[in-house]
Motif scaffolding. Sequence first.
Motif, PDB file in Angstrom:
ATOM      1  N   ASP A 183       0.835  -1.210   0.000  1.00  0.00           N
ATOM      2  CA  ASP A 183       0.000   0.000   0.000  1.00  0.00           C
ATOM      3  C   ASP A 183       0.870   1.261   0.000  1.00  0.00           C
ATOM      4  O   ASP A 183       2.028   1.221   0.432  1.00  0.00           O
ATOM      5  CB  ASP A 183      -0.866  -0.016   1.274  1.00  0.00           C
ATOM      6  CG  ASP A 183      -2.178   0.721   1.110  1.00  0.00           C
ATOM      7  OD1 ASP A 183      -2.336   1.472   0.135  1.00  0.00           O
ATOM      8  OD2 ASP A 183      -3.056   0.549   1.973  1.00  0.00           O
ATOM      9  N   ASP A 184       0.305   2.352  -0.474  1.00  0.00           N
ATOM     10  CA  ASP A 184       0.983   3.663  -0.449  1.00  0.00           C
ATOM     11  C   ASP A 184       2.358   3.597  -1.101  1.00  0.00           C
ATOM     12  O   ASP A 184       3.317   4.224  -0.634  1.00  0.00           O
ATOM     13  CB  ASP A 184       1.129   4.182   0.993  1.00  0.00           C
ATOM     14  CG  ASP A 184      -0.210   4.306   1.691  1.00  0.00           C
ATOM     15  OD1 ASP A 184      -1.242   4.359   0.996  1.00  0.00           O
ATOM     16  OD2 ASP A 184      -0.226   4.345   2.929  1.00  0.00           O
ATOM     17  N   GLU A 240      -4.317   4.228  -6.540  1.00  0.00           N
ATOM     18  CA  GLU A 240      -5.293   4.667  -5.540  1.00  0.00           C
ATOM     19  C   GLU A 240      -5.558   6.163  -5.677  1.00  0.00           C
ATOM     20  O   GLU A 240      -4.712   6.909  -6.177  1.00  0.00           O
ATOM     21  CB  GLU A 240      -4.848   4.313  -4.113  1.00  0.00           C
ATOM     22  CG  GLU A 240      -3.623   5.040  -3.614  1.00  0.00           C
ATOM     23  CD  GLU A 240      -3.351   4.839  -2.113  1.00  0.00           C
ATOM     24  OE1 GLU A 240      -3.762   3.835  -1.516  1.00  0.00           O
ATOM     25  OE2 GLU A 240      -2.703   5.724  -1.546  1.00  0.00           O
TER      26      GLU A 240
HETATM   27 MG    MG Z   1      -3.206   3.325   0.207  1.00  0.00          MG
END
Ligand code: MG
Length: 286
Positions: A183-184, A240
């Motif tokens: 993520d990220d 995202e």
């Molecule tokens: Mg994220």
Amino acid sequence: HIKDSSTDQVAFFNEDMEKRLLRQDKIVKVLREVIEGKDTESFYLEFQPKLDLMKDKIIGFEALARLRIENLGQVAPDEFIALAEEKLLIYDVGNHILLRACDFLKRLQDEGFHETSVAVNISGIQLLREDFVENLQQKLFSSEKVKKPLEFEVTETVLLDHFSQINETLEAIKKMDIAISLDDFGTGYSSFSRLAELHIDTIKIDRFFIDKISHTAEKDLIISDVISMAHKIGLSVVAEGVEDERQKAYLQKYGCDIIQGYLLSKPLPEESAINFLRRYESDLQQ
Ligand code: MG
Ligand code: C2E
Ligand code: MG
Ligand code: MG
């Protein structure tokens, strides 16, 4: 009488700090009651759809934790997850989230959506705990409450200091047939050589970079390079925070696999998420 400004400041500071501590106490108290099953109102999940660009299909949802407390209103997950980590409540809160996410998987399957996956965010603190995998296998999986297809989202930051320990845990998770997303992506320091060693399936490019598409010349964007490098080492790519058509068009052009963001939908309560899925599928058939 001369006003003493230094005492004034101290008083002001104390009042502020007291407010903050009262707020934290309240949040922690509610979280404890949630875990113990005494409070079934304040905590819930919302689900944000993920769209496969090639198939034009909703392939899954990300579960996002929500907390609404009387007098405090909506408390952001960044605040209460950090607090849960600090107070060592994150293990129980994390189990609770996982089970609630699996309730949603069950609901999806009851509605006939057997291939739709649910992704759960896992805190680095959870992953670092020695018995994380054991807990999953013995307490959760054996209870048959855990459903699949399941995915875990883990952030890059925890990898920095604990690469090999975390990577072993990720390997064990993958053996349980759970997919893993980083993520990220881009906000930490993962190099591509390190990335190739990691037991993950997907990278989620952070919103920060997606946002750049809207106000940067196409030739100056490196997202296209990130996508092709990820593909070269066998990873799929999620973007995202996709908010507009221009971002979507760029991502589509450069072969990004999956998008998620307000353009498609905000995170939705369970019922709306199911309706969103139904609507999307029936629009496709027309
Ligand atoms: Mg994220
Ligand atoms: P994340 O996992 O990177 O989640 C994405 C965040 O971006 C979510 O914020 C989501 O609501 C928001 N978002 C999605 N699409 C858009 C968009 O198009 N534009 C904008 N501006 N924002 C978008 P949220 O729900 O406030 O969550 C923040 C962070 O809190 C998450 O970041 C995650 O790190 C953490 N979090 C949320 N739920 C959980 C959970 O169940 N467990 C753990 N450990 N962490 C969680
Ligand atoms: Mg996430
Ligand atoms: Mg992010």
